[in-house]
Every structure is written in structure tokens, then in C-alpha cells.
Design a protein around this motif. Structure first.
Motif, PDB file in Angstrom:
ATOM      1  N   LYS A  79     -47.778   6.513  13.309  1.00 27.01           N
ATOM      2  CA  LYS A  79     -48.956   5.900  13.076  1.00 27.01           C
ATOM      3  C   LYS A  79     -49.055   4.426  13.168  1.00 27.01           C
ATOM      4  CE  LYS A  79     -51.690   6.919   9.659  1.00 27.01           C
ATOM      5  NZ  LYS A  79     -52.267   6.979   8.098  1.00 27.01           N
ATOM      6  N   GLY A  80     -47.942   3.640  13.288  1.00 28.31           N
ATOM      7  CA  GLY A  80     -47.636   2.380  13.474  1.00 28.31           C
ATOM      8  C   GLY A  80     -46.579   2.080  12.371  1.00 28.31           C
ATOM      9  N   VAL A  81     -46.177   0.683  12.774  1.00 26.37           N
ATOM     10  CA  VAL A  81     -44.940   0.036  12.077  1.00 26.37           C
ATOM     11  C   VAL A  81     -45.370  -1.476  11.943  1.00 26.37           C
ATOM     12  CG1 VAL A  81     -43.178   1.555  12.795  1.00 26.37           C
ATOM     13  CG2 VAL A  81     -43.751  -0.468  14.199  1.00 26.37           C
ATOM     14  N   ILE A  82     -44.864  -1.907  10.605  1.00 26.28           N
ATOM     15  CA  ILE A  82     -44.888  -3.161  10.396  1.00 26.28           C
ATOM     16  C   ILE A  82     -43.138  -3.642  10.450  1.00 26.28           C
ATOM     17  CG2 ILE A  82     -45.264  -5.075   8.512  1.00 26.28           C
ATOM     18  CD1 ILE A  82     -46.695  -2.586   7.220  1.00 26.28           C
ATOM     19  N   LEU A  83     -43.012  -4.452  11.203  1.00 28.03           N
ATOM     20  CA  LEU A  83     -41.686  -5.087  11.263  1.00 28.03           C
ATOM     21  C   LEU A  83     -41.393  -6.276  10.633  1.00 28.03           C
ATOM     22  CD1 LEU A  83     -41.397  -4.422  15.346  1.00 28.03           C
ATOM     23  CD2 LEU A  83     -40.522  -3.185  13.608  1.00 28.03           C
ATOM     24  N   ASP A  84     -40.490  -5.921   9.599  1.00 26.61           N
ATOM     25  CA  ASP A  84     -39.970  -7.128   8.593  1.00 26.61           C
ATOM     26  C   ASP A  84     -38.921  -7.560   8.820  1.00 26.61           C
ATOM     27  OD1 ASP A  84     -39.242  -7.993   6.241  1.00 26.61           O
ATOM     28  OD2 ASP A  84     -39.696  -6.227   4.769  1.00 26.61           O
ATOM     29  N   GLY A  85     -38.575  -8.725   9.254  1.00 22.96           N
ATOM     30  CA  GLY A  85     -37.272  -9.608   9.437  1.00 22.96           C
ATOM     31  C   GLY A  85     -36.869  -9.088  10.771  1.00 22.96           C
ATOM     32  N   PHE A  86     -37.439  -8.464  11.608  1.00 28.37           N
ATOM     33  CA  PHE A  86     -37.073  -8.054  13.275  1.00 28.37           C
ATOM     34  C   PHE A  86     -38.521  -8.450  14.057  1.00 28.37           C
ATOM     35  CE2 PHE A  86     -36.787  -5.484  16.878  1.00 28.37           C
ATOM     36  CZ  PHE A  86     -35.627  -5.627  17.399  1.00 28.37           C
TER      37      PHE A  86
END
Ligand code: AP5
Ligand code: ZN
Length: 217
Positions: A79-86
Motif C-alpha cells: 500500500k505504500g511506505v514511510i521511510l523513517d531514518g532511511f
């Protein structure tokens, strides 16, 4: 959608990623959380990562990329991603471009959370999380509604991160400026960059990010 959150330690990447996850049905991928899980599980990657994490330096690109590649391949990321710290280095950013191209995906938005270094030490030093569900809190800025009880799950157990001390925060800020801040220009050139003032209240920052996520999803 693929959203990237860029910002120094304490900028609010984790706090905002969890809120976006709830409002937009995206999945938060935090390389910091994945690495801490690997350290706790005592895997080879975790053993290799531990010293760098304890000192506030960056873990090697090959370890981080291997962990991220495995996680992004899981079905819940569709569904989609939030890249946190990358990504945190140019090598990681280029590897991400390749990885997404392979899957016919592209970056929807890269958001730079803009803050003052001085305020970040206080944010990181006061941080703690629910030991059961991972909800984030702060001694001053985000207390549970009922003292000592998690708003989300009712647990009364909380924990603090080993690297959230004043000395290590300084090293983490340095690593951010030397190795990660150049990615702001990288994504600006790619035409996907937005800047958000992240010195305001958590809800104000969330409103700004919500507009960007809305446009991107
Ligand atoms: P990581 O876990 O990614 O830590 P970090 O980047 O240092 O970021 P933080 O988690 O400290 O901050 P945050 O921006 O998420 O802030 P938060 O929302 O919690 O990385 C840890 C280590 O792992 C690294 O040092 C490195 O060794 C390694 N690593 C990870 N990824 C890597 C990679 N890709 N490559 C190489 N190495 C890697 O907010 C902080 C506090 O402030 C909270 O208490 C919160 O409640 C509060 N707060 C949030 N927003 C606000 C606001 N607007 N106003 C007031 N308070 C606020
Ligand atoms: Zn909880």
C-alpha cells in the motif's frame, strides 16, 4: 506511495511516521527500529551494528541495505511506505533508487523536517516509549493523558533508548550534518523535496505533512 522523512535525531520522524501510518494506511519502515530489533535478537547484523549505534555513528551501508531490502519485500508494504531514518547516506539513496526502479515504484515525496540542533538535545533526552505498543512520549512535550498509563494500549511499562544521552546525541547530530544533510540537495534535484518547519507543535507539523501525503497518495 513512497514517502521519505529526512531530519536529525529528535526532529520527529518516528512521531510523524506513526501518525501518517494511521491516517493514510501506509507502513512505517524505520531502519533504527529494525536495527534495534536485530540487536535485541542478537543476529549477526545486530552484533555488527551495535558498536556504531552505541557511539552515535552510522551503521555500515551494507548491513542497513540488507535489513531494508528484506523488510520492503514483505507483502504489507504494497500500500505504500514511510521511510523513517532511511536513506542516510548517498550510497543508500542510490541503492533505494535502484530497488524502487526494480519494483516499478518511485519516490512520491522526500520531506526535510527542519529544526534547530539546540532544541533536539532536549527532545531526545526527554523521550520514552511504551514498552508494549511502542507509542512515543516525552517528559515535557507529550505526556500520557493519565500519568504512567499508555494512551494507546493501557500498559504501564515504558522504556528509554540506550543512545538517548547527551554525549551520543552530539555524535548523532554530527553524523546527520556530515552524511545525511547532503541528501536534501539530492532530492531537491530529483524534484521530490518538500521542507517542513518541525519546530512547531506535533499537531502543526502533522497537518503540514498530511497535506504533502495527501498530494502524494
Ligand atoms: P534512529 O532510530 O533512526 O534515530 P534518529 O535518527 O537519531 O532519530 P530519533 O529516533 O532519535 O528521532 P526522531 O526524529 O524519530 O524523533 P521522535 O519522533 O522520536 O537511529 C538510531 C541509530 O541507528 C543511528 O544513530 C545509527 O547508528 C543507526 N541507523 C538507523 N538508520 C540508519 C541508516 N539508514 N544508516 C546507518 N545507520 C542507521 O521525537 C523525539 C522526541 O521529541 C519524542 O519524545 C517526541 O515525543 C518529541 N517530539 C516530536 N515532535 C515534537 C514536536 N514537534 N515538538 C515537541 N516535541 C516533539
Ligand atoms: Zn502502549
Amino acid at each position: 506511495a513512497v514517502l521519505i522523512l529526512l531530519g536529525p535525531p529528535g526532529a520527529g520522524k518516528g512521531t510523524q511516521a506513526r501518525m501518517l501510518e494511521e491516517s493514510f494506511g501506509l507502513v512505517q519502515l524505520s531502519t533504527g527500529d529494525l536495527l534495534r530489533a536485530a540487536v535485541a535478537a542478537g543476529t549477526d547484523a545486530g552484533r555488527a551494528a551495535k558498536a556504531a549505534m552505541d557511539s552515535g555513528g552510522l551503521v555500515s551501508d551494507d548491513i542497513v541495505l540488507a535489513i531494508l531490502r528484506d523488510r520492503i519485500a514483505e507483502p504489507d508494504t504494497a500500500k505504500g511506505v514511510i521511510l523513517d531514518g532511511f536513506p542516510r547516506t548517498e550510497v543508500q539513496a542510490k541503492a533505494l533508487d535502484g530497488l524502487l526502479a526494480e519494483q516499478g515504484m518511485a519516490i512520491s515525496a522526500a520531506v526535510s523536517l527542519e529544526v534547530d540542533d539546540a532544541a533536539m538535545v532536549a527532545r531526545v533526552a526527554g523521550r520514552y516509549t511504551c514498552a508494549k505498543c511502542g507509542e512515543g512520549y516525552h517528559d515535557t512535550f507529550k505526556k500520557p493523558t493519565v500519568a504512567g498509563v499508555c494512551d494507546k494500549c493501557g500498559s504501564t511499562q515504558f522504556k528509554r533508548r540506550a543512545d538517548d544521552n547527551a554525549e551520543t546525541v552530539g555524535a548523532r547530530l554530527q553524523a546527520y550534518h556530515a552524511q545525511t544533510a547532503p541528501l536534501i540537495a539530492y532530492y531537491d534535484q530529483a524534484g521530490v523535496l518538500s521542507r517542513v518547519n518541525a519546530m512547531g507543535e506535533i499537531s502543526q507539523v502533522a497537518a503540514e505533512l498530511g497535506k504533502i501525503a495527501q498530494a502524494a497518495t
